[in-house]
Scaffold this motif. Sequence first.
Motif, short mmCIF file in Angstrom:
data_model
loop_
_atom_site.label_atom_id
_atom_site.label_comp_id
_atom_site.label_asym_id
_atom_site.label_seq_id
_atom_site.Cartn_x
_atom_site.Cartn_y
_atom_site.Cartn_z
N ILE A 188 0.83 -1.20 0.00
CA ILE A 188 0.00 0.00 0.00
C ILE A 188 0.86 1.25 0.00
O ILE A 188 0.61 2.22 -0.74
N VAL A 196 -7.33 1.57 3.28
CA VAL A 196 -7.68 1.14 1.92
C VAL A 196 -8.86 0.17 2.01
O VAL A 196 -8.69 -1.05 1.92
N ARG A 241 -13.87 7.51 -3.08
CA ARG A 241 -13.96 6.06 -3.26
C ARG A 241 -15.38 5.62 -3.54
O ARG A 241 -15.65 4.81 -4.43
N PRO A 249 -4.85 2.12 -3.30
CA PRO A 249 -4.40 3.35 -2.63
C PRO A 249 -4.82 4.59 -3.43
O PRO A 249 -4.82 4.56 -4.67
#
Length: 471
Positions: free
Chosen positions: A312, A349, A447, A456
């Motif tokens: 990540i 994440v 997101r 990420p």
Amino acid sequence: MGGVHSCRIPVSHVSKLPVIAIVGRPNVGKSTLFNRLTGTRDALVSDLPGLTRDRKLGEAVFGGHTVTVTDTAGLEEAPKGSIASRMREQSEKAIETADLILFVIDARAGVTGADEAFSQIVRQAGKPVVLVANKSESRAADAGFYDAYSLGLGDPVAISAEHGEGMGGLESDVLAALGLKQLSNRKKHEQDADIEATPKTRGPIRVAIVGRPNAGKSTLVNALIGEDRMIVGPEPGLTRDSVSTDVVWHGQDVKLFDTAGLRRKAKIDEKAEKLSASDAIRAIRFAEVVVLLVDAERPFEQQDLIIAGIAIDEGRSLVIAVNKWDLIDDKQKMLTEMRETLGHSLAQVPGITLLTLSARSGRGVDKLQKAVLDAHAVWNKRVSTSKLNQWLIEATQRHTPPAARGRPIRLRFITQPSTRPPTFAAFCSIPEALPKSYVQYLIKSLREVFDFPGTPIRFNLRKGENPYDKK
């Protein structure tokens, strides 16, 4: 290094190329020669013998002709079933599939009993052979060079893979053994022009299989490619360097990297394993999608989460696969517990794909292929500037940025300058005063609205007005 140099070619061409296998006993310099021919540092190199355990493929050019080069483990006499025995089996498979064999000896050490024994194997294969007397950079190698004639494999060619000496002579011998002629510069140019004239396909997706030792990474790679390319067994730490393999999933070229198991630094004391750990981390950095393979019998130990964190932090797309799922009795309970751990430990994440499989039986491997391709698509997703700025207006209206010392903080414009991973830049009146919690709110909203699960996201604040405002 004479006319020998590296060449990167589309994966779809690899199977049509002549195949050259580099073989010999341990520590004669096979991996150094592989790196020299391919122009890479893909093979681990050290004075410690036995680092290479699996077959490693690369491309090189001899006299304008592209070939596939295979690095192999050292040929050793060993009890059946042992690691050394399995290493030898891999080397013998490489000999069987090769069009030409480079049999390497250490000229400084001279011809040993092991060299003589394994020259018999090479002769029995009935393949063209070029005898390579490596480490010939000093007079100490003269006796070993002349001794090489006793192997009955023809005239040896003296080289130093480490220093690049004698590569022109090696090129001439390889071309002659393959029945190829040196291409003129004009023909090379015409050949290159033909390659450029063909429609270019998208390059292979680089996928690194990582995890703790003995999680089943090599078994999974064998299942994914459909052959026993990697050495597998109950012993942890069988894989020592990152081995790449080209495959095609649903029409997409993929380059798979099997890596050494990563353990905590405090537990790494063997020289070979230190080299392997750094090589595995390098594979993560150069990958596009990282598959973290977790052992279902010991899921999400601290080291698993550390490895996920490395991927990540490097901005790589991440897929988590739980291996040995067929050994679990209460599957639903364990799956629930793992999802809770994942949501808590990798909260930065959310939406990382978590799937289960059995690398040994092949069950669930097809799901992993699709998950990798889906994760790569998200990692490459781009959102138009107009949609982003419409979202920014709505997000800031829903939750107004807090004031800084009585002064309002204004977010005036946002754009996505790059992908891989998705990266956003927002122009802000007082960027240093915007709380991290508000930035996290914006990332979470991004997101959800634009569907960026499990990858990420980089969100950068810049001071200034809208750079595209005509005023």
